[in-house]
Design a protein around this motif. Structure first.
Motif, PDB file in Angstrom:
ATOM      1  N   THR B  45      47.138  38.532  39.237  1.00 43.13           N
ATOM      2  CA  THR B  45      47.450  39.655  38.343  1.00 43.13           C
ATOM      3  C   THR B  45      48.601  39.276  37.410  1.00 43.13           C
ATOM      4  OG1 THR B  45      46.667  41.277  39.943  1.00 43.13           O
ATOM      5  CG2 THR B  45      48.214  42.060  38.280  1.00 43.13           C
ATOM      6  N   GLN B  87      43.517  46.220  37.539  1.00 45.06           N
ATOM      7  CA  GLN B  87      43.146  46.201  38.956  1.00 45.06           C
ATOM      8  C   GLN B  87      43.201  47.613  39.515  1.00 45.06           C
ATOM      9  OE1 GLN B  87      45.362  43.399  41.292  1.00 45.06           O
ATOM     10  NE2 GLN B  87      44.487  44.083  43.219  1.00 45.06           N
ATOM     11  N   ASP B 175      40.468  42.282  35.825  1.00 40.49           N
ATOM     12  CA  ASP B 175      41.249  42.092  37.050  1.00 40.49           C
ATOM     13  C   ASP B 175      40.615  42.900  38.174  1.00 40.49           C
ATOM     14  OD1 ASP B 175      43.104  41.374  38.867  1.00 40.49           O
ATOM     15  OD2 ASP B 175      44.820  42.275  37.858  1.00 40.49           O
ATOM     16  N   GLU B 176      39.891  42.205  39.036  1.00 44.10           N
ATOM     17  CA  GLU B 176      39.228  42.812  40.191  1.00 44.10           C
ATOM     18  C   GLU B 176      38.446  44.077  39.838  1.00 44.10           C
ATOM     19  OE1 GLU B 176      41.129  42.752  43.883  1.00 44.10           O
ATOM     20  OE2 GLU B 176      42.427  41.070  43.402  1.00 44.10           O
TER      21      GLU B 176
HETATM   22 MG   LIG Z   1      46.160  41.274  41.879  1.00 41.69          MG
END
Ligand SMILES: [Mg+2]
Ligand SMILES: Nc1ncnc2c1ncn2[C@@H]1O[C@H](COP(=O)(O)OP(=O)(O)O)[C@@H](O)[C@H]1O
Lengths: 304, 251, 315
Positions: B45, B87, B175-176
């Motif tokens: 991240t 995320q 991000d994810e």
């Molecule tokens: Mg992360």
């Protein structure tokens, strides 16, 4: 000239140290509780009134100072338990509104209780005169304040930097959730810090009482200076509060004393007379703006 | 060698004592899906933050589309063609889905200035028509007037993606995107990303290994702030260092 | 916080209020209470000032504790204009707005680099700086302030007596509310509110957040300047007290009482606070205590302001 500069430098130091007493409590309340307390100046005012009233009743400056500080601490405790505790979780706006309301109440209550006239507070008799060091004269009482301020500053530094409570306080300022997760009773810690801040306010108010008049509204102007101090120093940082206080104290005092003279040497008398006082009175704000422009978090940011 | 769409050189970042990113060299080529994997706390991240401009590096440079963007703030990188999803879902819960995407369309330089003070935004049909097309692309067509706060978690993730797409990026930083979604929603998200990958270059951070190996053209592995390997999925799967440092703990 | 959306009843209600306000001086004269026209003008002017702060605070999410500086700057510009022989409001008022707006632009350019508590305090400090500047400006009366020789003229028509100024203030407020309502629902207002809700996300959507904030801050300053120019005409004095931080606090209190981020929050708040003040002053000389207690009550029991008691935020 050297006499003037030296005297003003000492005055600046003395003013700076008194500001530190105010700013120390304020910066912790801001830093740890993330709480805006506009009424910090009112604690200073009420503290000064407590000291003055107790000193008159007991006919002793020292007893008055002790009783006044204790009284302010109790008042701080009551306020924290009844009001501030509910404000910590609230947004900044609510805090501003509530503490603004406190100022209104405090100013008016003081007027009701002690009347609109300023209270007189006499310094201890033994310290009333000037002290002579070689060629140089300086009021003994002001020296005492400097000594007091230095002692408290050192004490506070040791307390915050070296003791366990201080470690919690610093941890709380840097990361509140983490501190709570470590099982530290943050609530009690908050109460203690607030009460301590209130006591320091009264101490500053009591010590300055003989130099300034103890009167309604005395808290507001000094409150703003304390704000400037902690903005410059970095909110939540005791070290920042100390450095900021000394900067603001000396710059303000020296600016007022020397700038008009300096300008008179540089500019026509007419322009100097207009510009001098104006420049001197805004000097610290210009300084603050300059510092914030380059370091928006102040000189010693408490949060990384 | 042709310069990639994204070129990161010698990127370093410390947080106090933690060295979160150590001398990272990294590139994303135009058209590829490049996955970045690594254990929790590896710095993925943080890396995305530095690519998107949310954080500034201590050292190193970021080039994007042939331009040095290291000193650019986030909004200038977005204008240059970079978009990201978060995320942790990051949308405007008080607006409906359509408004969320319209806000993203409105932010694009070619959609005109936002210094307009008079005309009600609701009457700007061009904004909303385009926004609706992104919602439909992501299967949210029927949710246009639902308050974003009332969408399911999977729908919110999709909305987040629609907003990123609405900026018309050349590079999408994800991000994810599968974080916290159930298996069904995950499968849909994989399909979505596969579909998007035909039009846009993607840098994908993801924990779901099945998804990563299915989607990625190249994979890079970040461990403790260090990039230990970059290669095709096959090469990475068989890399001894990766197995030791990362897959070993998990598989 | 939710986003502003004009409610269907808002337009008819606004028109009805406007008509009522237009008729007010005639009504007051009819019942022999002309005295209150001046008071009503004060309410209108502070409604304007509080609304300008509401734009900054409620829509922009910027908690400024120095807004009175722009009010005061506007008042001084009006007085200085008159001193320089410009007695025409059509010239002096735009000048007041321009100077206050530029001043706000400058203050904002520095202050908006900071966040949260820092922002609150740096705006406060800037206002204090302006206060001291005016206090020490002897050419402009220093402590005592700069008096106006009489009310100015608007398009050549003198504003003397209470009623003409009342109508001018009403016209200004109505125009500002119209503009405010439009911009709140236009691109700019959307952008501003979204930034208030989630600054980082807006940055990540490509918005140059700083610019929008600064524009709103400067616009708020300019509108406060307009209120200041009106106020100088009402009281006949541009006083440094107008710039004092307690004045900023009062404006903030008005917005909070009325409802932060509600279109009419500033208007409602100014009306409530000034009427309350008028009422309490008649009741007890220590009315500050009563007001303080009431404010504490609002914080603890009606945290969203009075406008919020009338239902959800417009829609
Ligand atoms: Mg992360
Ligand atoms: N703002 C920050 N301040 C201090 N440490 C941080 C900050 N952001 C991330 N870190 C640290 O950097 C490391 C990498 O975090 P992160 O990038 O979130 O990892 P990942 O996304 O790979 O799980 C972690 O050790 C984390 O604690």
């Amino acid at each position: 000239m050297t006499q003037l500069v030296l005297e003003q430098a000492l005055n600046g130091l003395q003013f700076g140290l008194m500001l530190f007493l105010l700013a120390a409590g304020l910066t912790l309340v801001f830093g740890i509780m993330d709480c805006i307390n506009l009424a910090h100046g009112s604690l200073y005012m009420v503290g000064a009134y407590f000291v003055a009233a107790a000193a008159q009743a007991a006919d002793s400056f020292w007893i008055g100072l002790g009783a006044g500080v204790a009284g302010a601490a109790v008042l701080g405790l009551v306020l924290e338990l009844s009001l501030f505790r509910r404000l910590y979780q609230r947004d900044h706006l609510s805090q501003v509104l509530a503490t603004f309301a406190l100022i209104l109440i405090a100013n008016e209550a003081v007027r009701v209780i002690w009347g609109p006239q300023p209270l007189m507070l006499n310094p201890p008799e033994s310290l009333a005169g000037p002290l002579e060091i070689g060629e140089f004269f300086y009021p003994a009482y002001r020296l005492l304040i400097i000594g007091f301020g230095l002692a408290v500053a050192i004490l506070l530094y040791l307390l915050v930097a070296k003791s366990r409570i201080g470690m919690w306080v610093r941890a709380g300022a840097a990361n509140r959730e983490m501190t709570e997760a470590l099982g530290i009773n943050v609530r009690a810690l908050f109460t203690a810090v607030f009460v301590f801040g209130a006591a320091l306010c009264a101490l500053a108010g009591g010590l300055l009482g003989p130099l300034l008049a103890v009167q309604v509204g005395m808290g507001e102007s000094v409150l703003i200076l304390a704000f400037v101090v902690i903005i410059i120093g970095g909110i939540g940082s005791i070290r920042g509060a100390l450095v900021g206080s000394l900067i603001v104290g000396t710059v303000d005092t020296l600016g007022r004393a020397l700038l008009p003279t300096l300008l008179r040497a540089l500019l026509p008398a007419d322009a100097a007379a207009t510009l001098g006082p104006a420049l001197a009175s805004i000097l610290i704000y210009v300084l603050m703006a300059g510092i914030l422009f380059f370091k928006p978090q102040g000189l010693f940011p408490a949060r990384a | 060698m042709v310069e990639g769409l994204l070129e990161v050189r010698g990127l370093c970042r410390r947080f106090g004592a933690i060295e979160a990113l150590k001398d990272i060299d990294f590139s994303v080529d135009t058209g590829e899906v490049h996955a970045l994997i690594g254990p929790n706390g590896a710095g993925k991240t943080t890396f995305i933050h530095h690519v998107s401009g949310a954080l500034q590096p201590d050292a190193g440079s970021v080039r994007f589309a042939g331009q040095d963007v290291t000193t650019f703030g986030m909004h200038r990188r977005v204008a240059a063609g970079m978009a990201r999803s978060y995320q942790i879902t990051n949308i405007f819960l008080g607006l409906d889905a359509l408004d969320n995407v319209a806000l993203a369309v409105q932010g694009r330089p070619d959609a005109g200035s936002s210094f307009r003070f008079w005309r009600p935004v609701r009457s700007e049909t061009a904004l909303f028509d385009e926004a609706r097309s992104y919602l439909e692309q992501l299967g949210l067509g029927s949710k246009a007037t639902t308050l974003a706060g009332n969408l399911s978690h999977g729908e919110q993730r999709a909305l987040e993606l629609a907003m990123a797409l609405a900026t018309r990026p050349r590079l999408l930083l994800l991000d994810e995107p599968m974080a916290g979604t159930g298996p069904e929603e995950s499968a849909r998200m994989v399909e979505l990303i596969e579909h998007l990958a035909r039009h846009v270059t993607i840098l994908l951070v993801e924990h779901d290994m099945d998804a990563v190996f299915r989607l990625a053209d190249r994979i890079s592995v970040l461990v403790n702030g260090q990039l230990i390997c970059t290669g095709t999925p096959e090469a990475v799967r068989n890399d001894a260092a990766v197995r030791r440092a990362y897959l070993g703990d998990h598989l | 916080m939710a986003f502003y959306r004009p409610a269907p009843w808002q337009k008819p209600l606004s028109v009805a209020l406007l008509i009522a306000a237009l008729a007010l001086p005639t009504l007051l004269t009819a019942i022999g209470q002309e005295f209150y026209v001046g008071f009503a003008t004060r309410v209108l002017i502070f409604a304007l000032a509080a609304t300008s702060l509401n734009l900054v605070l409620g829509f922009g999410g910027m908690v400024s504790l120095g807004h009175a500086a722009f009010l005061g700057a506007g008042a001084y510009v009006a007085a200085i204009c008159q001193q320089a022989g410009i007695n025409e409001a059509l010239l002096a008022f735009p000048a007041a707005m321009g100077v206050a707006g530029l001043f706000a632009l400058l203050v904002g350019a520095i202050s908006l680099r900071t966040r949260g508590v820092y922002f609150i305090m740096i705006t406060l400090a800037f206002a204090q700086m302006a206060y001291y500047l005016f206090v020490s400006a002897r050419a402009w009366g220093g402590d005592d302030g700069l008096p106006l020789t009489g009310k100015m003229a608007f398009a050549g028509i003198g504003l003397g007596g209470d009623t003409p100024l009342y109508y001018l203030a009403l016209g200004c407020l109505a125009l500002v509310m119209l503009l405010f309502g439009r911009l709140a629902d236009a691109r700019f207002g959307r952008t501003l509110q979204a930034i208030r809700e989630n600054e980082t996300r807006m940055e990540a959507l490509g918005y140059a957040v700083f610019r929008y904030r600064l524009a709103a801050f400067a616009l708020g300053g300019a509108l406060a300047g307009l209120a200041g120019a009106l106020l100088a005409n009402l009281t006949g004095l541009a006083s440094p007290n107008l710039l004092q931080w307690t004045q900023s606090g009062t404006l903030l209190v008005m917005v909070i009482i009325g409802g932060v981020g509600y279109l009419y929050g500033g208007v409602v708040g100014a009306l409530i606070l000034l009427v309350l003040e008028e009422f309490l002053v008649g009741l007890t000389p220590h009315w500050h205590i009563a007001l303080g207690v009431l404010l504490l009550g609002v914080v603890l029991f009606a945290p969203k302001g009075v406008a919020a008691l009338f239902g959800k935020r417009h829609g």
